[in-house]
Design a protein around this motif. Structure first.
Motif, mmCIF file in Angstrom:
data_model
loop_
_atom_site.group_PDB
_atom_site.id
_atom_site.type_symbol
_atom_site.label_atom_id
_atom_site.label_comp_id
_atom_site.label_asym_id
_atom_site.label_seq_id
_atom_site.Cartn_x
_atom_site.Cartn_y
_atom_site.Cartn_z
ATOM 1 N N LEU A 251 0.835 -1.191 0.000
ATOM 2 C CA LEU A 251 0.000 0.000 0.000
ATOM 3 C C LEU A 251 0.872 1.245 0.000
ATOM 4 C CD1 LEU A 251 -2.594 -1.014 2.760
ATOM 5 C CD2 LEU A 251 -2.687 -1.479 0.302
ATOM 6 N N ASP A 252 0.477 2.245 -0.782
ATOM 7 C CA ASP A 252 1.219 3.498 -0.736
ATOM 8 C C ASP A 252 0.710 4.345 0.427
ATOM 9 O OD1 ASP A 252 -1.158 4.683 -1.535
ATOM 10 O OD2 ASP A 252 -0.453 5.233 -3.539
ATOM 11 N N GLU A 253 1.182 5.580 0.520
ATOM 12 C CA GLU A 253 0.830 6.423 1.663
ATOM 13 C C GLU A 253 -0.644 6.800 1.698
ATOM 14 O OE1 GLU A 253 4.520 9.234 2.425
ATOM 15 O OE2 GLU A 253 4.244 8.809 0.288
ATOM 16 N N GLY A 255 -2.974 4.581 0.890
ATOM 17 C CA GLY A 255 -3.718 3.346 1.067
ATOM 18 C C GLY A 255 -4.070 2.639 -0.220
ATOM 19 N N GLU A 296 -0.466 -6.458 5.585
ATOM 20 C CA GLU A 296 -0.272 -5.295 4.723
ATOM 21 C C GLU A 296 1.120 -4.710 4.953
ATOM 22 O OE1 GLU A 296 -4.894 -3.670 4.506
ATOM 23 O OE2 GLU A 296 -3.440 -2.720 5.846
ATOM 24 N N ARG A 298 3.203 -1.251 3.991
ATOM 25 C CA ARG A 298 3.097 0.099 3.459
ATOM 26 C C ARG A 298 4.464 0.555 2.939
ATOM 27 N NH1 ARG A 298 -1.104 3.674 4.024
ATOM 28 N NH2 ARG A 298 -2.073 2.186 5.451
#
Length: 399
Positions: A251-253, A255, A296, A298
């Protein structure tokens, strides 16, 4: 009760006094327990001590059963290592014993390492091994045998400072192992000897060749050596905790799903290699957080992962700290200027990405001041805005 398997007989002492043993002469002719791993460094340790007039007693610590079918080099555990240690003792004509510590090693090193990775931490098992198993057990065994001193093949030195013994870096920075021995106390150092701290690896191999030791060209053991025959620490963790080997989303910043990771056993903060991306991103991104409950991971730009401060768990300081010290975050890694207040270590300039569970070791020159385990990390370069949970990664399941 100590159960030992004995081998060998005591020989006449050597004739030459190596230049690297000025402080050992006062205990010349005393017995000394030498940890023989089966490698060249411990073999040369015993050789030099014998030449210096000591009476070495070899001890091999059986810590872990490596894969008997593996041909991996750099492994210091298992049948082959024990056999090589026995052969070294025979060549040097010194007594030899084996101490079985496999249960203790599993309890204090393997299981905590696996659990750490399963909870999104990156512990250093070499720190656990040396301070929970290897050094304490060697000293206890020496006590039970009535032997006053213990020697290992570590590349470190001990020096006098303020009337007490302190651990110091090896003369050869390429081989220095002070990072994994940072918790050694002055009382322990009083009984410990580290002949290899004054030598380079090349000099050690030359001494072994000159003495005809068959391990002279043997490959050096590697970090996480007990996991090597399992295919690496990630594969070992995934085998013992299968849920950690299950792939999950990147996930990127914001989401958004931008890719997939191979399992939390195989990722750590600051990593990019091994990640599977769905598409290219405007700037390179690296592992920033790992959530073990949801699997997950990030990711964020590297600038947001830089270390500004870290809180240490169970810190140990061997002397009052200076206003500015230098912190090492990885084995044989570079050092960074820091200040310390209580359990918090603050970086004068942002340091590299740091994962919970890593050892943070402080130095003053070549002298080890102490250290602790990263338990909470404040991240981000000064000119970046904190991005939610990326600002402080604590003990709540994120890294």
């Amino acid at each position: 009760m100590v159960h030992l398997i004995g081998y060998g007989r005591r020989a006449e002492t050597g004739t030459s006094l190596p230049w690297c043993f000025p402080r050992m002469t006062k205990r010349a002719m005393a017995k000394i327990l030498v940890a023989l791993s089966g490698g060249v460094d411990s073999a040369v340790t015993a050789l030099l001590l014998k030449e210096a007039g000591w009476e070495p007693v070899g001890i091999h610590l059986r810590l872990f059963d490596s894969d008997p079918e593996s041909l991996a080099e750099g492994v210091c555990c298992g049948d082959q290592a024990a056999a090589d240690a026995r052969m070294v003792a025979a060549q040097l004509d010194i007594p030899f014993y084996v101490r079985d510590l496999r249960d203790l090693f599993r309890e204090h090193v393997v299981e905590p390492t696996v659990e750490g990775y399963a909870h999104a931490e990156t512990p250093n098992p070499c720190v656990l091994c040396n301070h929970r198993v290897r050094i304490p057990e060697l000293l206890r065994l020496a006590d039970s045998l009535g032997i006053p001193a213990v020697a290992t093949g570590h590349y470190v030195r001990k020096i006098q400072h303020g009337g007490e013994w302190r651990l110091a870096e090896a003369r050869d920075p390429r081989r220095d192992q002070s990072y994994v021995l940072y918790r050694l106390t002055p009382q322990q150092l009083e009984r410990l000897e580290f002949p290899m701290g004054e030598l380079t690896k090349e000099e050690a191999r030359a001494r072994a060749r000159a003495a005809g030791l068959f391990v002279a060209e043997k490959a050096s053991s590697v970090d996480l050596c007990f996991a090597k025959t399992a295919g690496g620490i990630g594969r070992m963790v995934a085998t013992m905790r299968p849920e950690t080997g299950q792939p999950g989303p990147l996930l990127d910043e914001r989401g958004r799903v931008v890719g997939e990771h191979p399992g939390i056993a195989f990722v750590t903060v600051g990593q990019r290699r091994g990640l599977r991306w769905r598409s290219t991103t405007p700037e390179r991104k690296y592992v920033a957080e790992v959530a073990p409950d949801t699997r997950e991971v990030r990711v964020a730009p590297r600038a947001r992962l830089l270390t500004r401060a870290v809180r240490l768990a169970d810190p140990v300081w061997h002397e009052p700290l200076p206003s500015v010290a230098e912190a090492r975050l990885r084995y044989q890694g570079p050092r960074f200027p820091v200040s310390v207040e209580g359990e918090w270590v603050s970086f004068l300039e942002p340091g590299p990405p740091l994962a919970r569970g890593q050892a943070v070791v402080l130095y003053d020159g070549d002298r080890v001041l102490g250290g602790g385990t990263a338990t909470e990390v404040v991240r981000g370069a000064p000119d970046t805005e904190p991005a939610g949970a990326l600002a402080v990664a604590g003990s709540t399941g994120s890294r």
